[in-house]
Enzyme design. Structure first.
Site, PDB file in Angstrom:
ATOM      1  N   LYS A  13      25.443   5.841 -11.233  1.00  0.00           N
ATOM      2  CA  LYS A  13      26.404   6.672 -10.488  1.00  0.00           C
ATOM      3  C   LYS A  13      25.719   7.881  -9.856  1.00  0.00           C
ATOM      4  O   LYS A  13      25.917   8.181  -8.678  1.00  0.00           O
ATOM      5  CB  LYS A  13      27.530   7.173 -11.420  1.00  0.00           C
ATOM      6  CG  LYS A  13      28.255   6.088 -12.189  1.00  0.00           C
ATOM      7  CD  LYS A  13      29.313   6.660 -13.104  1.00  0.00           C
ATOM      8  CE  LYS A  13      28.803   7.544 -14.222  1.00  0.00           C
ATOM      9  NZ  LYS A  13      27.960   6.853 -15.224  1.00  0.00           N
ATOM     10  N   ARG A  87      37.309  11.216 -16.423  1.00  0.00           N
ATOM     11  CA  ARG A  87      36.765  10.387 -17.490  1.00  0.00           C
ATOM     12  C   ARG A  87      37.820   9.973 -18.497  1.00  0.00           C
ATOM     13  O   ARG A  87      37.513   9.318 -19.470  1.00  0.00           O
ATOM     14  CB  ARG A  87      35.703  11.171 -18.218  1.00  0.00           C
ATOM     15  CG  ARG A  87      34.373  10.452 -18.193  1.00  0.00           C
ATOM     16  CD  ARG A  87      33.322  11.459 -18.460  1.00  0.00           C
ATOM     17  NE  ARG A  87      32.131  10.878 -18.921  1.00  0.00           N
ATOM     18  CZ  ARG A  87      30.976  10.988 -18.278  1.00  0.00           C
ATOM     19  NH1 ARG A  87      30.909  11.569 -17.111  1.00  0.00           N
ATOM     20  NH2 ARG A  87      29.906  10.496 -18.808  1.00  0.00           N
ATOM     21  N   ARG A 126      14.824   6.767 -18.121  1.00  0.00           N
ATOM     22  CA  ARG A 126      15.219   7.835 -17.186  1.00  0.00           C
ATOM     23  C   ARG A 126      14.471   9.134 -17.467  1.00  0.00           C
ATOM     24  O   ARG A 126      14.271   9.524 -18.604  1.00  0.00           O
ATOM     25  CB  ARG A 126      16.719   8.113 -17.309  1.00  0.00           C
ATOM     26  CG  ARG A 126      17.129   9.351 -16.491  1.00  0.00           C
ATOM     27  CD  ARG A 126      18.587   9.513 -16.303  1.00  0.00           C
ATOM     28  NE  ARG A 126      19.336   9.394 -17.524  1.00  0.00           N
ATOM     29  CZ  ARG A 126      20.653   9.183 -17.549  1.00  0.00           C
ATOM     30  NH1 ARG A 126      21.318   9.051 -16.437  1.00  0.00           N
ATOM     31  NH2 ARG A 126      21.280   9.100 -18.696  1.00  0.00           N
ATOM     32  N   ARG A 159      16.578  13.659 -21.029  1.00  0.00           N
ATOM     33  CA  ARG A 159      17.810  14.316 -21.477  1.00  0.00           C
ATOM     34  C   ARG A 159      18.010  14.210 -22.983  1.00  0.00           C
ATOM     35  O   ARG A 159      17.696  13.181 -23.587  1.00  0.00           O
ATOM     36  CB  ARG A 159      19.021  13.678 -20.773  1.00  0.00           C
ATOM     37  CG  ARG A 159      19.268  14.250 -19.400  1.00  0.00           C
ATOM     38  CD  ARG A 159      20.271  13.487 -18.584  1.00  0.00           C
ATOM     39  NE  ARG A 159      21.467  13.051 -19.278  1.00  0.00           N
ATOM     40  CZ  ARG A 159      22.476  12.422 -18.674  1.00  0.00           C
ATOM     41  NH1 ARG A 159      22.425  12.190 -17.365  1.00  0.00           N
ATOM     42  NH2 ARG A 159      23.531  12.032 -19.349  1.00  0.00           N
ATOM     43  N   ARG A 170      27.890   7.062 -26.510  1.00  0.00           N
ATOM     44  CA  ARG A 170      28.426   7.318 -25.162  1.00  0.00           C
ATOM     45  C   ARG A 170      29.066   6.053 -24.595  1.00  0.00           C
ATOM     46  O   ARG A 170      30.091   6.107 -23.915  1.00  0.00           O
ATOM     47  CB  ARG A 170      27.307   7.824 -24.234  1.00  0.00           C
ATOM     48  CG  ARG A 170      26.926   9.267 -24.534  1.00  0.00           C
ATOM     49  CD  ARG A 170      25.580   9.647 -23.943  1.00  0.00           C
ATOM     50  NE  ARG A 170      25.505   9.489 -22.510  1.00  0.00           N
ATOM     51  CZ  ARG A 170      24.354   9.391 -21.835  1.00  0.00           C
ATOM     52  NH1 ARG A 170      23.201   9.450 -22.472  1.00  0.00           N
ATOM     53  NH2 ARG A 170      24.373   9.249 -20.533  1.00  0.00           N
TER      54      ARG A 170
HETATM   55  P1  AP5 Z   1      21.718   7.271 -13.215  1.00  0.00           P
HETATM   56  O1  AP5 Z   1      21.985   7.297 -11.754  1.00  0.00           O
HETATM   57  O2  AP5 Z   1      21.226   8.522 -13.866  1.00  0.00           O
HETATM   58  O3  AP5 Z   1      22.995   6.697 -14.001  1.00  0.00           O
HETATM   59  P2  AP5 Z   1      24.397   7.365 -14.302  1.00  0.00           P
HETATM   60  O4  AP5 Z   1      25.445   6.316 -14.147  1.00  0.00           O
HETATM   61  O5  AP5 Z   1      24.587   8.631 -13.504  1.00  0.00           O
HETATM   62  O6  AP5 Z   1      24.191   7.640 -15.851  1.00  0.00           O
HETATM   63  P3  AP5 Z   1      24.535   8.881 -16.767  1.00  0.00           P
HETATM   64  O7  AP5 Z   1      23.919   8.535 -18.098  1.00  0.00           O
HETATM   65  O8  AP5 Z   1      24.121  10.186 -16.141  1.00  0.00           O
HETATM   66  O9  AP5 Z   1      26.046   8.799 -16.833  1.00  0.00           O
HETATM   67  P4  AP5 Z   1      26.967   9.489 -17.813  1.00  0.00           P
HETATM   68  O10 AP5 Z   1      28.259   9.311 -17.158  1.00  0.00           O
HETATM   69  O11 AP5 Z   1      26.842   9.021 -19.205  1.00  0.00           O
HETATM   70  O12 AP5 Z   1      26.370  10.983 -17.890  1.00  0.00           O
HETATM   71  P5  AP5 Z   1      26.890  12.369 -17.301  1.00  0.00           P
HETATM   72  O13 AP5 Z   1      25.712  13.161 -16.951  1.00  0.00           O
HETATM   73  O14 AP5 Z   1      27.950  12.177 -16.303  1.00  0.00           O
HETATM   74  O15 AP5 Z   1      20.692   6.061 -13.469  1.00  0.00           O
HETATM   75  C1  AP5 Z   1      20.171   5.827 -14.770  1.00  0.00           C
HETATM   76  C2  AP5 Z   1      18.683   5.430 -14.641  1.00  0.00           C
HETATM   77  O16 AP5 Z   1      18.585   4.185 -13.982  1.00  0.00           O
HETATM   78  C3  AP5 Z   1      17.843   6.412 -13.813  1.00  0.00           C
HETATM   79  O17 AP5 Z   1      16.584   6.512 -14.386  1.00  0.00           O
HETATM   80  C4  AP5 Z   1      17.769   5.753 -12.410  1.00  0.00           C
HETATM   81  O18 AP5 Z   1      16.562   6.090 -11.766  1.00  0.00           O
HETATM   82  C5  AP5 Z   1      17.843   4.275 -12.773  1.00  0.00           C
HETATM   83  N1  AP5 Z   1      18.560   3.467 -11.785  1.00  0.00           N
HETATM   84  C6  AP5 Z   1      19.686   3.826 -11.102  1.00  0.00           C
HETATM   85  N2  AP5 Z   1      20.104   2.787 -10.321  1.00  0.00           N
HETATM   86  C7  AP5 Z   1      19.232   1.764 -10.556  1.00  0.00           C
HETATM   87  C8  AP5 Z   1      19.136   0.426 -10.055  1.00  0.00           C
HETATM   88  N3  AP5 Z   1      20.026  -0.086  -9.182  1.00  0.00           N
HETATM   89  N4  AP5 Z   1      18.131  -0.366 -10.521  1.00  0.00           N
HETATM   90  C9  AP5 Z   1      17.229   0.126 -11.441  1.00  0.00           C
HETATM   91  N5  AP5 Z   1      17.270   1.395 -11.923  1.00  0.00           N
HETATM   92  C10 AP5 Z   1      18.265   2.200 -11.490  1.00  0.00           C
HETATM   93  O19 AP5 Z   1      27.604  12.982 -18.597  1.00  0.00           O
HETATM   94  C11 AP5 Z   1      26.848  13.402 -19.725  1.00  0.00           C
HETATM   95  C12 AP5 Z   1      27.779  14.005 -20.765  1.00  0.00           C
HETATM   96  O20 AP5 Z   1      28.475  15.135 -20.215  1.00  0.00           O
HETATM   97  C13 AP5 Z   1      28.898  13.068 -21.267  1.00  0.00           C
HETATM   98  O21 AP5 Z   1      28.469  12.219 -22.307  1.00  0.00           O
HETATM   99  C14 AP5 Z   1      29.934  14.090 -21.731  1.00  0.00           C
HETATM  100  O22 AP5 Z   1      29.588  14.635 -22.986  1.00  0.00           O
HETATM  101  C15 AP5 Z   1      29.819  15.189 -20.682  1.00  0.00           C
HETATM  102  N6  AP5 Z   1      30.727  14.977 -19.531  1.00  0.00           N
HETATM  103  C16 AP5 Z   1      30.381  14.714 -18.254  1.00  0.00           C
HETATM  104  N7  AP5 Z   1      31.475  14.593 -17.476  1.00  0.00           N
HETATM  105  C17 AP5 Z   1      32.538  14.783 -18.293  1.00  0.00           C
HETATM  106  C18 AP5 Z   1      33.936  14.749 -18.079  1.00  0.00           C
HETATM  107  N8  AP5 Z   1      34.466  14.490 -16.859  1.00  0.00           N
HETATM  108  N9  AP5 Z   1      34.737  14.985 -19.143  1.00  0.00           N
HETATM  109  C19 AP5 Z   1      34.233  15.249 -20.368  1.00  0.00           C
HETATM  110  N10 AP5 Z   1      32.913  15.279 -20.640  1.00  0.00           N
HETATM  111  C20 AP5 Z   1      32.066  15.045 -19.600  1.00  0.00           C
END
Ligand code: AP5
Length: 215
Positions: A13, A87, A126, A159, A170
């Site tokens: 994402k 979320r 990552r 991270r 998660r």
């Molecule tokens: P990446 O693009 O980083 O994936 P992502 O879907 O963004 O993964 P996240 O782990 O960041 O999502 P998340 O929703 O768990 O975390 P967030 O930061 O929002 O890609 C992953 C890897 O794959 C990278 O290395 C990339 O280079 C590679 N890649 C990408 N596309 C590829 C492809 N097509 N082929 C091969 N490789 C590829 O949230 C973190 C924490 O914050 C949550 O757990 C929660 O505690 C809190 N939080 C965030 N938002 C909320 C909310 N709205 N409400 C409550 N808590 C929240």
């Protein structure tokens, strides 16, 4: 165009939101990045949020909205990609009301579909810039040699919540609390599924096709 990027941890994402928002002059509102910045700055809300993030849990809605409200207000007239937000159902309902209040609407909720093992593989490789949030992957999108990011002198890190045991939590939280949004947006005719298993360029192309022809 106002779109939500919805999907499990590691689905891609953030990678897609970063490139599509830059190329199409859209705002990119990534709640995970905002929360990590607040945690790094050691604000009271950031430190509170970090406890939940490190455990793989969702940050409570009141803490979250305290951090994102200002960002939402600042979007102005530009289109926006909401990355990792909403979320849960309560956040989705609140976002709908906030958009209504400013005469705007969500045009599409893009669901990133991929197998769990592939998501874990992506997360374990990552690396991320600690300042700008730019994401790398040791195999698929390697960071530059040395400890600094392409955009400056900031540090490349792994991270805290990318440890395997936290990743599994998660994923469970995604299934229990976020997956109900699939039905929520499907009922409203807004859900668009994309195959996130494919290489990043193919995924970008698929998302753009879906967003430019949302019917
Ligand atoms: P990446 O693009 O980083 O994936 P992502 O879907 O963004 O993964 P996240 O782990 O960041 O999502 P998340 O929703 O768990 O975390 P967030 O930061 O929002 O890609 C992953 C890897 O794959 C990278 O290395 C990339 O280079 C590679 N890649 C990408 N596309 C590829 C492809 N097509 N082929 C091969 N490789 C590829 O949230 C973190 C924490 O914050 C949550 O757990 C929660 O505690 C809190 N939080 C965030 N938002 C909320 C909310 N709205 N409400 C409550 N808590 C929240």
């Amino acid at each position: 165009m106002n779109a939500i990027f919805l999907g499990p941890p590691g689905a891609g994402k953030g990678t897609q939101a970063e490139r599509i928002s830059a190329e199409h002059d859209l705002a990119h509102l990534a709640t995970g990045n905002l929360l990590r910045t607040a945690a790094r700055q050691r604000t009271p809300m950031g430190l509170e949020a970090k406890r939940f993030m490190d455990a793989g849990d969702l940050v409570p809605d009141e803490t979250l909205f305290g951090i994102v409200q200002e960002q939402i207000d600042a979007i102005g007239d530009r289109g926006v990609i909401f990355d990792g937000f909403p979320r849960n159902i309560a956040q989705a309902e609140r976002l709908t009301s906030m958009m209504d209040e400013v005469g705007r609407q969500i045009d599409a909720a893009v669901l990133f579909v991929l197998e769990e093992d592939e998501a874990v593989r992506r997360i374990s490789g990552r690396r991320q810039c600690s300042t700008c949030g730019h994401t790398f992957h040791v195999e698929f999108a390697p960071p530059p040699p040395g400890p600094t990011c392409v955009r400056g002198t900031c540090e490349i890190i792994q991270r805290d919540d990318d440890r395997e045991e936290v990743v599994r939590d998660r994923q469970r939280v995604f299934r229990e609390q976020t997956e109900p949004l699939v039905a929520f947006y499907e009922e409203r005719g807004l859900l668009r599924r994309i195959d996130a298993q494919r290489p990043a360029d193919d995924v970008t192309e698929h998302i753009l096709a879906v967003l430019l022809d949302p019917a």
